[in-house]
Design an enzyme around this catalytic site. Structure first.
Site, PDB file in Angstrom:
ATOM      1  N   GLU A 152      -2.828   7.521  -1.816  1.00 24.52           N
ATOM      2  CA  GLU A 152      -2.501   6.100  -1.773  1.00 24.52           C
ATOM      3  C   GLU A 152      -3.186   5.408  -2.950  1.00 24.52           C
ATOM      4  O   GLU A 152      -4.347   5.678  -3.253  1.00 24.52           O
ATOM      5  CB  GLU A 152      -2.968   5.454  -0.461  1.00 24.52           C
TER       6      GLU A 152
ATOM      7  N   HIS B  19       2.454   0.014   3.923  1.00 26.79           N
ATOM      8  CA  HIS B  19       2.011  -1.184   4.635  1.00 26.79           C
ATOM      9  C   HIS B  19       2.135  -2.379   3.702  1.00 26.79           C
ATOM     10  O   HIS B  19       1.760  -2.298   2.526  1.00 26.79           O
ATOM     11  CB  HIS B  19       0.563  -1.034   5.100  1.00 26.79           C
TER      12      HIS B  19
ATOM     13  N   ARG C 148       3.356  -2.810   9.196  1.00 30.12           N
ATOM     14  CA  ARG C 148       2.925  -1.430   8.994  1.00 30.12           C
ATOM     15  C   ARG C 148       4.046  -0.390   9.010  1.00 30.12           C
ATOM     16  O   ARG C 148       3.800   0.776   8.766  1.00 30.12           O
ATOM     17  CB  ARG C 148       1.886  -1.073  10.062  1.00 30.12           C
TER      18      ARG C 148
ATOM     19  N   ARG D 163      -4.394  -0.617  15.290  1.00 31.85           N
ATOM     20  CA  ARG D 163      -3.349  -0.282  14.335  1.00 31.85           C
ATOM     21  C   ARG D 163      -2.124   0.349  14.990  1.00 31.85           C
ATOM     22  O   ARG D 163      -1.259   0.861  14.292  1.00 31.85           O
ATOM     23  CB  ARG D 163      -3.912   0.669  13.273  1.00 31.85           C
TER      24      ARG D 163
ATOM     25  N   GLU E 200      -0.111  -8.039   8.128  1.00 33.94           N
ATOM     26  CA  GLU E 200       0.168  -6.693   7.630  1.00 33.94           C
ATOM     27  C   GLU E 200       1.275  -6.065   8.464  1.00 33.94           C
ATOM     28  O   GLU E 200       1.099  -5.822   9.660  1.00 33.94           O
ATOM     29  CB  GLU E 200      -1.089  -5.812   7.701  1.00 33.94           C
TER      30      GLU E 200
ATOM     31  N   GLU F   7       0.860  -1.188   0.000  1.00 34.16           N
ATOM     32  CA  GLU F   7       0.000   0.000   0.000  1.00 34.16           C
ATOM     33  C   GLU F   7       0.897   1.239   0.000  1.00 34.16           C
ATOM     34  O   GLU F   7       1.070   1.898   1.028  1.00 34.16           O
ATOM     35  CB  GLU F   7      -0.917   0.003   1.230  1.00 34.16           C
TER      36      GLU F   7
ATOM     37  N   GLU G 167       2.215   4.988  -0.346  1.00 29.76           N
ATOM     38  CA  GLU G 167       1.683   6.346  -0.242  1.00 29.76           C
ATOM     39  C   GLU G 167       2.696   7.338  -0.796  1.00 29.76           C
ATOM     40  O   GLU G 167       3.901   7.070  -0.810  1.00 29.76           O
ATOM     41  CB  GLU G 167       1.364   6.679   1.217  1.00 29.76           C
TER      42      GLU G 167
END
Length: 444
Positions: free
Chosen positions: A196, A245, A335, A316, A333, A132, A134
């Site tokens: 993103e 991530h 992060r 998170r 995941e 993911e 960004e």
């Protein structure tokens, strides 16, 4: 982006009027390099006979041992949707080989393949990864140079007219779609000017290839909109930084090795061991997944970037989260990585850490389902929650002392990576920064 033969590529060149081909590879610091050839040279390249000077590439070799060969991966064939003198430009991602026909020890793509071989030897047929990434969009000046002026003041999931980057982001997605990417979602991120774009998971090598192509497309399309795209982790003070991530899972054939339908939480023992390995070695592999001085300006409490070495099914705040999907979608995941990382090396060290947990049957600590940012330090110590390094220097020292992560990189890559990063750290910490003059010049 599928299984392609040599004949498929030659046919594609003719049908699409491809004039030039970029033979792309990645240096140790994650920057894409390329040798551009006219199409008449393509057969030579596909025969693995194209040579280049490796001594001019960061972290490769000395001048007296400079000859290197590019071995194009046919499955990486891609046609860029922009013209060059009326014809198309295409690309192939290459592995780097030495003159004696061996994979070059400093080639990041080969380093990832080496760790994937370890996973295969343990019975895992695939290491699937979904990133993911960004990035920020800044306005450019009259000369096309980036400014610090953001192109919008939008926030999370905002729409135009607040999100003035929407047209640029849409063009990026359409371009990637033309190139064969399987797009999943795109949206405005938390910070003004931050975006993103997510694409579908794939095996680790293809995912790393995709990240490199993705960043190339983002920069090119943004430039056409009069914007500068940056994957710098923390370009602005006081707002969230850019992360990447990284969702990951191991498969045995068609079976997700991280899923156990009989477990209360649907998580297999293999997954828990993998998590344990990631946590055990996190303070070392973060030097690779977060490789810039600037990376550690993002890894601070208060801006959603994880700094605590823990895991959770729900919140998170820890380093690792387990998304709610189960079955084939069960995944881990991670992060903390940011998009400045060399994707091949980042995936290699995370996989290596997870495999170490599996090989040694490490036991994962209990998940932490509280907001760790709100915990007292004494509570964190009681729970055994470590903190990620607070600087590149600290991360490099952890890396040096970790034989598992050092082994993932290999002696050559480790030596050159450390040399480059220690120079970077020395340049930073001996520099006098504007903040210091603002604080001290008149007062002392």
């Amino acid at each position: 982006m599928g299984k392609l033969s040599r004949d498929d590529i030659l046919k594609s060149v003719k049908e699409n009027d491809v004039r030039y081909i970029r033979l792309m590879f990645t240096d140790l610091l994650g920057r894409v390099k390329n040798v551009e050839i006219p199409r008449r040279q393509l057969t030579k390249a596909l025969d693995n006979k194209l040579m280049f000077d490796g001594s001019s590439i960061e972290g490769f070799v000395r001048i007296e041992e400079s000859d290197m060969y590019l071995h194009p991966d046919p499955n990486s064939w891609v046609i860029f949707p922009w013209d060059a003198n009326g014809g198309k430009v295409a690309g192939l991602i290459c592995d780097v080989y030495t003159p004696d026909g061996q994979p070059f020890a400093g080639d990041p793509r080969s380093i990832l393949k080496k760790v994937l071989k370890e996973a295969n030897d343990l019975g895992f047929t695939a290491f699937n990864v979904g990133p993911e990434p960004e990035f920020f969009l800044f306005k450019t000046d009259e000369s096309g140079n980036p400014t610090l002026d953001l192109n919008d003041r939008g926030g999370y999931f905002d729409l135009a007219p607040v999100d003035l980057g929407e047209n640029c982001r849409r063009d990026i997605v359409l371009t990637l779609d033309q190139m064969g990417f399987k797009m999943e979602a795109s949206h405005h991120e938390v910070a003004p000017g931050q975006h993103e774009i997510d694409f579908q998971y794939a095996d680790a090598v293809q995912t790393a290839d995709n990240i490199q192509l993705f960043e190339l497309v983002v920069r090119n399309v943004s430039r056409r909109h009069g914007l500068h795209a940056t994957f710098m982790p923390k370009p602005l003070h006081g707002v969230n930084g850019s992360g990447m991530h990284t969702h990951q899972s191991l498969f045995r054939g068609s079976e997700n090795a991280f899923y156990d339908e009989h477990d209360e939480n649907g998580l297999s023992e293999i997954a828990r061991q993998y998590i344990a390995g990631l946590l055990k070695h996190a303070r070392a592999w973060v030097a690779i997944t977060n490789p810039l001085v600037n990376s550690y300006k993002r890894l601070v409490p208060g801006y959603e970037a994880p700094v605590y070495v823990a895991w959770s099914f729900q919140n998170r705040s820890p380093l690792i989260r387990i998304p709610a999907s189960r079955g084939l979608s069960t995944r881990v995941e991670v992060r903390c990585p940011d998009p400045s990382a060399n994707p091949y090396l980042a995936l290699a060290v995370m996989l290596k850490a997870g495999l170490d947990g599996i090989k040694n049957e490490l036991k994962a600590p209990d998940p932490i389902d509280r907001n760790i940012y709100m915990m007292e330090e004494s509570d964190r110590i009681h729970e055994g929650i470590e903190v990620l390094p607070s600087s590149l220097h600290e991360a490099l020292e952890e890396l040096k002392q970790n034989p598992v992560i050092c082994d993932a990189l290999g002696e050559h890559a480790l030596k050159h990576f450390l040399e480059a990063k220690e120079i970077e750290w020395d340049m930073f910490h001996t520099q006098v920064h504007p903040w210091e003059r603002e604080q001290y010049l008149q007062n002392y």
